[in-house]
Design an enzyme around this catalytic site. Structure first.
Site, short mmCIF file in Angstrom:
data_model
loop_
_atom_site.label_atom_id
_atom_site.label_comp_id
_atom_site.label_asym_id
_atom_site.label_seq_id
_atom_site.Cartn_x
_atom_site.Cartn_y
_atom_site.Cartn_z
N HIS A 72 0.88 -1.17 0.00
CA HIS A 72 0.00 0.00 0.00
C HIS A 72 0.92 1.23 0.00
CE1 HIS A 72 -4.32 1.37 0.98
NE2 HIS A 72 -3.64 2.48 0.79
N GLU B 19 -4.06 -0.28 -5.62
CA GLU B 19 -4.17 0.86 -6.52
C GLU B 19 -2.89 1.13 -7.32
OE1 GLU B 19 -5.68 4.18 -4.28
OE2 GLU B 19 -7.58 3.18 -3.86
N ASN C 295 -11.61 -0.42 -5.41
CA ASN C 295 -11.82 0.72 -4.52
C ASN C 295 -12.63 1.76 -5.27
OD1 ASN C 295 -10.19 -0.63 -2.76
ND2 ASN C 295 -8.41 0.71 -3.01
N TYR D 86 -14.83 5.46 -4.95
CA TYR D 86 -15.21 6.66 -4.18
C TYR D 86 -16.17 7.55 -4.94
CZ TYR D 86 -11.70 5.28 -0.86
OH TYR D 86 -11.02 4.57 0.09
#
Ligand code: IFM
Length: 453
Positions: A124, A169, A295, A297
């Site tokens: 990460h 990501e 992920n 958003y």
């Protein structure tokens, strides 16, 4: 109080909360940890909005038991965390740091003792600085270093993990870290970013193959930040731009992972900046996975002249300036399921920053509750239309270090007072806990899963 999403999710659906090492651990120089590229990046004047760093963060490293109890209090099935590579292997190769490994061992055992499944992420973003000095992700050598790191972590913890995510990501690492330069390591080269993205994908594929060869018991996958890319207007130039953005954000990662090829359109766009791909790389990247993490958003809106700004649509915005757009999550999941052959999918991060206020020991973050309820409903809608969803995790357990935005942006279900390190469950934490309880009660009363009330 907003109403729960109407869907009844199946009993095997995994509910969780997520964090990452650099954003919460602090203890930046404790117990033999080496520096990461984010430690270095934070030292650059102007790199972080509030001039802060990850030196202390939520001091999670020293408050592990308290935070494990918080996770247990939420009643979640799973906790998604990342390992700080330079904490366990300060140089990124060679010697392992036993005290760092012991921390993650206590974390994993503490989760299991509380009935929570550990979902471990290997990368990460906090690459050991020592590897950056040897070229970082732009160097093919880092690919093998990552595979060795993955095997080392698996040897130590693999028997107790529910899942191992290779990278979180990769688009962010490649594009924000190496092309836009507003994230570590702060480079600004399209060619470097393209090579980095290829090395991240290659190291993912080779790590999956190596972990399988070791007989890893954990489920293996990768986590991508994806979004529907909408066009700002109907003009041809905007449409073409949206198509290219979709290529660079979505297909650049999905196609090699699930079709064994990079999209021609993006290769043409990159031209001389396209990555060097060696024979066998694409087959390695497409190694079968046990899950894909997403992920989500907000949506992206693209315009050829870059003039589109969030807010024009009239949709509510979070404190990041991101539109609240739950329909985009259903749209994305349906599209992924239509265009690629997918393993089970998780939403590995979803959540929102709002300007929370702690008053009288409470945080009435009703906007976050509404955001989460709407996005969980969006997952239920996708599932009802046949998308193979396996779980959903809220970003984030705690308020934490939001990268270049520093500490001002609060994503937590749990409020952190950084002066005292006091934790307070926000109303959203209480809602999530109670929502999960109500789901389990409904499951027990044998209603058919995914019925709409
Ligand atoms: O905080 C980040 C996280 O580290 C990666 N995904 C997006 C989150 C919010 O910006």
């Amino acid at each position: 109080m907003p109403i729960d999403p109407p869907h009844l999710f199946p009993e095997h659906f995994v509910w969780g909360v997520a964090t990452s090492a650099f954003q919460i651990e602090g203890a930046a120089r404790a117990d033999g940890k080496g520096p990461s590229i984010w430690d270095r990046f934070c030292e650059q004047p102007g790199a972080i909005a509030d001039g802060s760093s990850g030196d202390v963060a939520c001091d999670h490293y020293h408050r592990l038991d308290e935070d494990l109890d918080l996770i247990a209090a939420l009643g979640v099935d799973a906790y998604r965390f990342s390992v700080s590579w330079p904490r366990v292997q300060p140089e990124g190769h060679g010697a392992w740091n036993e005290r760092g490994l012991e921390f993650y061992e206590r974390l994993v055992d503490g989760l299991l003792a509380r009935g929570v499944k550990p979902y471990l992420t290997l990368n990460h973003w906090d690459l050991p600085q020592a590897l950056q000095e040897r070229g970082g992700w732009a160097s093919r050598d880092t690919v093998q270093r990552f595979v060795d790191y993955a095997l080392g972590m698996n040897a130590r913890l693999g028997d107790r993990l529910a899942a191992i995510t290779t990278h979180n990501e990769p688009w962010v690492i490649a594009t924000l870290g190496h092309e836009a330069g507003n994230f570590a390591p702060g480079l600004k080269s399209r060619a470097t970013a393209a090579q980095v993205s290829h090395h991240l994908l290659l190291s993912h594929g080779l790590a999956v193959q190596a972990l399988r060869a070791e007989g890893s018991r954990a489920r293996l996958g990768i986590v991508l930040n994806l979004a529907p890319v909408h066009t700002a207007t109907d003009r041809d130039a905007d449409r073409a731009h949206a198509r290219l953005e979709d290529g660079r954000l979505v297909r650049w990662y999905m196609d090699p992972l699930f079709r064994g090829a990079y999209p021609d359109e993006v290769l043409e766009f990159l031209g001389a900046d396209a990555p060097r791909v060696e024979p066998g790389d694409l087959a390695a990247i497409a190694a079968p996975m046990d899950f894909l993490g997403i992920n989500y958003y907000s949506r992206n809106v693209a315009s050829a002249d870059g003039s589109w700004r969030a807010g024009r649509s009239g949709l509510a915005l979070t404190d990041m300036g991101w539109e609240v757009y739950p329909a985009g999550l259903t749209e994305l999941l349906l599209r992924l399921n239509r265009d690629w052959r997918l393993p089970p999918l998780y939403v590995m991060e979803n959540g929102a920053a709002f300007r929370d206020e702690l008053t009288g020991g409470r945080v009435h973050d009703h906007q976050r509750v509404a955001y989460l309820a709407a996005h969980i409903a969006a997952v239920g809608d996708a599932m009802a239309q046949g998308v193979p969803m396996a779980g959903y995790m809220v970003w984030s357990l705690l308020d934490n270090f939001e990268w270049a935005s520093g500490y001002a942006k609060r994503f937590g279900l749990v409020h952190v007072d950084y002066a005292t390190q006091r934790r307070t469950l926000k109303d959203s934490a209480l809602w999530y806990r109670d929502f999960l309880r109500r789901q389990r009660e409904r499951q027990a009363s044998r209603a058919r899963p995914l019925e709409v009330a």
